[in-house]
Design an enzyme around this catalytic site. Structure first.
Site, PDB file in Angstrom:
ATOM      1  CG  HIS A   1      37.033  12.912  58.582  1.00 40.32           C
ATOM      2  ND1 HIS A   1      35.880  13.609  58.805  1.00 40.32           N
ATOM      3  CD2 HIS A   1      37.295  12.998  57.266  1.00 40.32           C
ATOM      4  CE1 HIS A   1      35.483  14.139  57.661  1.00 40.32           C
ATOM      5  NE2 HIS A   1      36.322  13.789  56.714  1.00 40.32           N
TER       6      HIS A   1
ATOM      7  CD  GLU B   1      33.168  17.333  48.909  1.00 36.96           C
ATOM      8  OE1 GLU B   1      33.334  16.455  49.756  1.00 36.96           O
ATOM      9  OE2 GLU B   1      33.797  18.404  48.900  1.00 36.96           O
TER      10      GLU B   1
ATOM     11  CG  ASP C   1      30.966  16.258  52.787  1.00 39.10           C
ATOM     12  OD1 ASP C   1      30.433  16.249  53.919  1.00 39.10           O
ATOM     13  OD2 ASP C   1      32.187  16.429  52.629  1.00 39.10           O
TER      14      ASP C   1
ATOM     15  CB  CYS D   1      36.985  10.374  45.508  1.00 42.91           C
ATOM     16  SG  CYS D   1      36.474  12.053  45.899  1.00 42.91           S
TER      17      CYS D   1
HETATM   18  C1  PEP Z   1      33.350  13.090  50.292  1.00 44.85           C
HETATM   19  O1  PEP Z   1      32.720  13.966  50.908  1.00 44.85           O
HETATM   20  O2  PEP Z   1      32.811  12.131  49.699  1.00 44.85           O
HETATM   21  C2  PEP Z   1      34.819  13.136  50.280  1.00 44.85           C
HETATM   22  C3  PEP Z   1      35.510  12.294  49.552  1.00 44.85           C
HETATM   23  O3  PEP Z   1      35.417  14.064  51.095  1.00 44.85           O
HETATM   24  P1  PEP Z   1      35.632  13.856  52.684  1.00 44.85           P
HETATM   25  O4  PEP Z   1      35.131  12.492  53.038  1.00 44.85           O
HETATM   26  O5  PEP Z   1      37.067  14.028  52.975  1.00 44.85           O
HETATM   27  O6  PEP Z   1      34.768  14.949  53.241  1.00 44.85           O
HETATM   28 MG    MG Z   2      33.778  15.770  51.548  1.00 41.17          MG
END
Ligand code: PEP
Ligand code: MG
Length: 606
Positions: free
Chosen positions: A201, A444, A468, A515
């Site tokens: 993150h 995901e 994910d 996304c």
């Molecule tokens: C993902 O898992 O691709 C996603 C967009 O969510 P995050 O990266 O916030 O887990």
């Molecule tokens: Mg995710």
């Protein structure tokens, strides 16, 4: 060749070229600002005899406050093992031998508490380091850590405060998301960390704040000193520390060229992302903070495809209220109008920790533990407050609610029940809210992707979270750089899942977006569009490059590549096929584009 007796040239000797993972694209050059909270200066101050008791009292309070701080950190840690370490450290702090030695030094030598703590800690560390048993030798780092925390507490300093100067490159062991956001708020030009992966993150936040970043550069924080010149090549994941003068000049030119290309594609920001045959691809922005909306609009986003609301929950003692959710969403909607904003309900867990939840000590496998929607369904009040705030804000613009990490229809129904309950609560309290708010599900988990047709019948839209999805499909911890080389988005299993979800959405007549970080990578644009994805959401600065690719392409050629890749025997062949085509057609874009260059390099080594 250095002759005997001759010293190597100083600059030459100290130069280092290190590799890591390009986590946020760009090139940055600047003096290092090393974030190492463990370096605490120790004042050598003697005290009057009359002040001894007060000083001892101050020391005891410092110990208690440190205990409380560790307790707080422990509460934020989901991982059992780390908690055990902290528990052991708390026990050490309670050791009467430690405190009586410090107090003796204050009383007998009339030295201040800080100096006495540091001296006693040094003595203990020295003894431990000489122990035969490795276990005892290792405890010396616990003592160092504890002493430094007590020192900081005695100095009344907030250990999480980071204030790098403008123009600096921040070099750290690790920057948890909350710290990254802090760093990003100042005018730093680049970031380098010793740990972390492409989709950790902190990497995501660096990308969304457009700070070139390289992560996973082993022990880099120990190799660099404040003020050392650092070149961050966050296209290839290279960091050059104390570069030669000629090198510095060359990199300044590369940085300028890079920025020029950026300017060129940015000129198209007002044009639609329409392929040559007229197929329109909606490009939206991923954001985590309201502060990023300007960047999203500047780069030509047609709305926000993923608003990561979990950042609202970090570093605070009480959960955001319904009113806070309402106000933030209303502000964001107004700024993004007339485009829609997809608010994802909080996705907290081990990788995005919060001190609001007491995670179980048994959490040994946090990626599969209590995170995201599971947590929201358990912490129902927190979830309902967010849902009520969003439903109310929806009267001010096209708001959509997105549920993260849904495993299948039953969990989806449980979440939709919560949305209904939030509606009923608003009706009872006679608050104004929008009746028709589209609710979508993230896809995901392989379980949800495989039965995307069933998922599609319950929701208004779906969004594929490849970060994910890849983690769970390939069993690769997205935050573990030791296995980062196995994180391969073009794995045939991943591509089949993406195609299946796009197809399910098409058949049910609902929109499907993607996304995950894959959307921002120019190497994958043809494959994703070719597989049927018609909406991509990414960090804002990637939008112009991806748009330029789409505007220069025909849908047939994208589909043809996707078909070939789907038929590839394995991931190696798939990567080769994609790289060959994309490198030929878009050399500059690939040079420019974000991260995950690891497999390109692997390819080149063949
Ligand atoms: C993902 O898992 O691709 C996603 C967009 O969510 P995050 O990266 O916030 O887990
Ligand atoms: Mg995710």
């Amino acid at each position: 060749m250095i002759k005997e007796g001759e010293e190597p040239h100083g600059e030459e000797r100290r130069r280092q070229r290190r590799t890591g993972i390009a986590a946020s694209p760009g090139v940055a050059i600047g003096p290092a600002h090393v974030v190492d909270r463990r370096k605490v200066p120790v004042p050598r101050r003697s005290i009057d005899k009359a002040d001894v008791d007060a000083e001892i009292h101050r020391f005891r309070k410092g110990l208690r406050d440190t205990q409380a701080q560790i307790e707080q950190i422990k509460a934020r840690l989901p991982h059992g093992e780390h908690r055990q370490i902290l528990k052991a450290q708390q026990l050490m702090l309670r050791d009467p031998d430690l405190s009586s030695r410090v107090e003796r030094m204050v009383r007998d030598e009339h030295m201040c508490a800080e100096w006495s703590v540091a001296r006693v800690a040094d003595e203990i560390v020295d003894t431990l380091r000489q122990a035969d048993d490795e276990y005892f030798r290792e405890r010396s780092s616990d003592i160092t850590f504890l002493a430094e925390r007590v020192l900081l507490t005695l100095r009344g300093e907030d250990p999480v405060e980071l204030r790098p100067p403008a123009g600096a490159v921040v070099v750290a062991h690790d920057l948890p998301p909350a710290d990254t956001v802090e760093v990003a708020r100042t005018e730093v030009v680049g970031m380098v960390t010793a740990v972390g992966g492409q989709t950790s993150h902190s990497a995501i936040v660096a990308r969304s704040m457009e700070i070139p970043a390289v992560v996973g550069v082993d022990d880099i924080h120990e190799q660099v000193e404040d003020g050392d010149m650092v070149i961050v090549d966050a296209i290839h994941g290279v960091v050059i520390v104390r570069p030669r003068a000629d090198e510095l000049e060359q990199w300044e030119q590369i940085r300028d060229r890079y920025e020029k290309f950026e300017d060129r594609v940015q000129r198209e920001h007002g044009l639609p992302a329409t392929a040559k045959d007229g197929t329109h691809i909606t490009l939206r922005a991923n954001v985590a903070l309201e502060a990023e909306i300007g960047s999203a609009l500047f780069h030509g986003a047609e709305g926000v495809g993923l608003y990561r609301t979990e950042f609202m929950f970090m570093e605070r003692e009480t959960p955001p209220t319904e009113e806070e959710h309402y106000r933030l969403a209303k502000t964001v909607l107004r700024r993004v109008a007339p485009y829609p904003v997809v608010f994802r309900t909080f996705d907290l867990g081990s990788d995005k920790p919060t001190r609001l939840v007491d995670f179980s000590e048994r959490e040994r496998n946090p990626a599969m533990g209590l995170r995201s929607l599971r947590l929201a369904l358990r912490e129902r009040e927190m979830f309902l407050a967010q849902l009520r705030g969003l439903l109310r804000a929806a009267v001010h613009g096209p708001l959509r609610i997105m549920l993260p990490l849904v495993s299948g229809p039953s969990e989806l129904r449980a979440a939709l029940d919560a949305v209904d309950e939030a509606r009923r609560q608003l009706e009872d309290s006679r608050m104004a809210f929008a009746q028709e708010v589209p609710v979508g599900s993230m896809i995901e988990m392989p379980s949800a992707a495989i039965i995307a047709d069933r998922m599609a019948s319950h929701v208004d839209f779906m969004s594929i979270g490849t970060n994910d999805l890849i983690q769970y499909t390939l069993a690769i911890d997205r935050d573990n750089d030791d296995v980062g080389y196995l994180y391969r988005p073009l794995h045939p299993a991943v591509l089949r899942l993406v195609r299946g979800v796009a197809e399910a959405g098409r058949q049910q007549g609902i929109g499907v977006s993607l996304c995950g970080e894959m959307a921002a990578d120019p190497r994958y644009t043809w494959v994703l569009v070719g597989l049927g994805v018609r909406e991509l959401s990414m960090h804002p600065s990637a939008i112009p490059v991806i748009k330029n690719i789409i505007r220069s392409s025909e849908i047939e050629e994208m589909e043809a590549l996707a078909q070939r890749v789907l038929a590839a025997a394995d991931v190696d062949e798939a990567e080769r096929m994609v790289l060959e085509v994309m490198r030929e057609r878009f050399p500059e874009h690939l040079q420019h584009g974000g991260g995950q260059m690891l497999w390109v390099e692997r390819e080149e080594r063949r």
